[in-house]
Design an enzyme around this catalytic site. Structure first.
Site, short mmCIF file in Angstrom:
data_model
loop_
_atom_site.label_atom_id
_atom_site.label_comp_id
_atom_site.label_asym_id
_atom_site.label_seq_id
_atom_site.Cartn_x
_atom_site.Cartn_y
_atom_site.Cartn_z
N GLY A 259 0.78 -1.23 0.00
CA GLY A 259 0.00 0.00 0.00
C GLY A 259 0.81 1.28 0.00
O GLY A 259 0.28 2.36 -0.15
N GLN A 260 2.14 1.13 0.17
CA GLN A 260 2.94 2.35 0.29
C GLN A 260 2.84 3.17 -0.98
O GLN A 260 2.75 2.62 -2.07
CB GLN A 260 4.41 1.99 0.52
CG GLN A 260 4.67 1.42 1.88
CD GLN A 260 5.74 0.36 1.84
OE1 GLN A 260 6.36 0.16 0.81
NE2 GLN A 260 5.93 -0.32 2.95
N LYS A 261 2.89 4.46 -0.80
CA LYS A 261 2.76 5.38 -1.95
C LYS A 261 3.70 4.98 -3.07
O LYS A 261 3.33 4.96 -4.24
CB LYS A 261 3.03 6.81 -1.51
CG LYS A 261 1.80 7.55 -1.07
CD LYS A 261 1.86 9.02 -1.48
CE LYS A 261 0.49 9.67 -1.35
NZ LYS A 261 0.22 10.17 0.00
#
Ligand code: G3D
Length: 173
Positions: free
Chosen positions: A63-65
């Site tokens: 989910g990290q940018k």
């Protein structure tokens, strides 16, 4: 790395903002079954056995940018999208909404069922299912089966039910 079940089990992609609880959820669901963990690439794949005759291949694509542009590489052959939100964090809903809209606009996901997991229902400030539905604008996706289920990855509540529903939606669509 374990056996590759992807050809026999429908592929389900797990997405959501950072901290929604995806890793906790996958670990809880697939205890002892996670086939591949590659932090550098940033995704986990595991097979979830629902009953004797049905299994799902669940992809957690991070989910990290910095990982978000990569999500698109994992959508091929996706049979259902499971979108995880932190239902205790109302402030994140607009960003989650934006992200969901973007992902669902991918033509490979046309008509693909959507399961929204309203995670962290154990927390007192958790939003209701209806509030999550409204915040994510789910009325506008009438061209696909969609559902919101409350769960707690931490406590293991609601997960099995949710994935049984995912399996049903895949069969219906
Ligand atoms: P992500 O993989 O989507 O980024 P994680 O999210 O699974 O890493 O979870 C982020 C944080 O939320 C973790 O806490 C985790 O323990 C917590 N969490 C996940 N699911 C639940 C839940 O159902 N209820 C509650 N109360 N917390 C949850 P930390 O403190 O490790 O950051």
């Amino acid at each position: 790395m374990g056996q590759d079940h992807s050809s026999t089990c429908p592929k389900v992609v797990l997405l959501g903002l950072d901290s929604a609880g995806k890793s906790t959820l996958l670990a809880r669901l697939l205890t002892g079954q996670v086939m591949k963990t590659t932090p550098t690439i940033g995704f986990n794949v595991g097979t979830l056995d629902l009953d004797k005759n049905s299994s799902l291949t669940v992809w957690d694509v991070g989910g990290q940018k910095s990982m978000r542009p990569n999500w698109t590489h994992y959508l091929d052959d996706c049979k259902a999208l499971v979108f995880v939100v932190d239902s205790s964090d109302a402030a994140q809903m607009p960003e989650a909404h934006k992200l969901l809209k973007k992902v669902l606009s991918d033509e490979r996901l046309q008509g693909v069922p959507l399961m929204v997991l309203a995670n962290k229902k154990d927390l007192p400030q958790a939003m209701t299912i209806q509030a999550v539905w409204n915040q994510l604008g789910l009325d506008s996706y009438s061209d696909r089966l969609r559902e919101v289920q409350a769960c707690s990855a931490l406590q293991g509540l609601g997960l099995q039910q949710a994935f049984l529903s995912v399996n049903k939606m895949i069969r219906k669509s």
